[in-house]
Scaffold this motif. Structure first.
Motif, short mmCIF file in Angstrom:
data_model
loop_
_atom_site.label_atom_id
_atom_site.label_comp_id
_atom_site.label_asym_id
_atom_site.label_seq_id
_atom_site.Cartn_x
_atom_site.Cartn_y
_atom_site.Cartn_z
N TRP A 35 0.85 -1.18 0.00
CA TRP A 35 0.00 0.00 0.00
C TRP A 35 0.89 1.22 0.00
CZ3 TRP A 35 -2.02 3.90 3.46
CH2 TRP A 35 -3.21 4.47 2.99
N LEU A 36 0.56 2.20 -0.83
CA LEU A 36 1.35 3.41 -0.99
C LEU A 36 0.64 4.61 -0.41
CD1 LEU A 36 2.33 2.97 -4.75
CD2 LEU A 36 3.70 2.35 -2.76
N SER A 37 1.41 5.54 0.11
CA SER A 37 0.90 6.84 0.52
C SER A 37 1.44 7.84 -0.49
CB SER A 37 1.42 7.16 1.93
OG SER A 37 1.15 8.49 2.26
N GLN A 38 0.56 8.71 -0.99
CA GLN A 38 0.98 9.66 -2.02
C GLN A 38 0.54 11.08 -1.67
OE1 GLN A 38 -0.45 8.39 -5.84
NE2 GLN A 38 0.62 6.45 -5.74
N ALA A 39 1.34 12.05 -2.13
CA ALA A 39 1.01 13.47 -2.02
C ALA A 39 1.71 14.19 -3.16
CB ALA A 39 1.46 14.04 -0.68
N ILE A 68 2.38 9.73 8.54
CA ILE A 68 2.25 8.80 7.41
C ILE A 68 2.53 7.36 7.85
CG2 ILE A 68 3.23 8.16 5.17
CD1 ILE A 68 3.61 11.21 4.69
N ALA A 69 3.57 7.14 8.62
CA ALA A 69 3.87 5.78 9.08
C ALA A 69 2.72 5.24 9.94
CB ALA A 69 5.18 5.75 9.86
N SER A 70 2.15 6.08 10.77
CA SER A 70 1.01 5.65 11.58
C SER A 70 -0.17 5.28 10.70
CB SER A 70 0.58 6.76 12.55
OG SER A 70 1.49 6.84 13.62
#
Length: 98
Positions: A6-10, A43-45
């Protein structure tokens, strides 16, 4: 769920990602990372919360991860999310030549 990412993007950039594997009732965190310029923003959380939520649907009842003993920052994050120490591997990160 053999392997999940799963990716986090901004701003069209990957800010962080998490990789895990779930087999039957056990899910193991393989990798979590946040780009240096995006650290300390939750973000890590969010990634850990996503993992915890995602593996509940297939019925995982045990979540596992490993962390280097010297990585206090990661340990604090994991404790914040309810992770408890269940064992230590002596010399696990030691180099083969000592």
């Amino acid at each position: 769920h053999p392997d999940s990412v799963w990716l986090s993007q901004a701003d069209h950039q990957i800010t962080g990602f998490i990789v895990w594997q779930t087999v039957f009732y056990e899910s193991e965190l393989h990798l979590i990372a946040v780009a240096p310029e995006y650290r300390r923003q939750g973000i890590a959380s969010a990634l850990l919360q996503h993992w915890q939520n995602a593996v509940q649907q297939p019925g995982a009842t045990r979540l596992l991860l490993e962390v280097r003993a010297s990585n206090e920052t990661a340990q604090q994050l994991y404790r914040k999310h309810g992770v408890q120490t269940c064992g230590r591997r002596k010399n696990y990160y030691a180099l083969p030549d000592g």
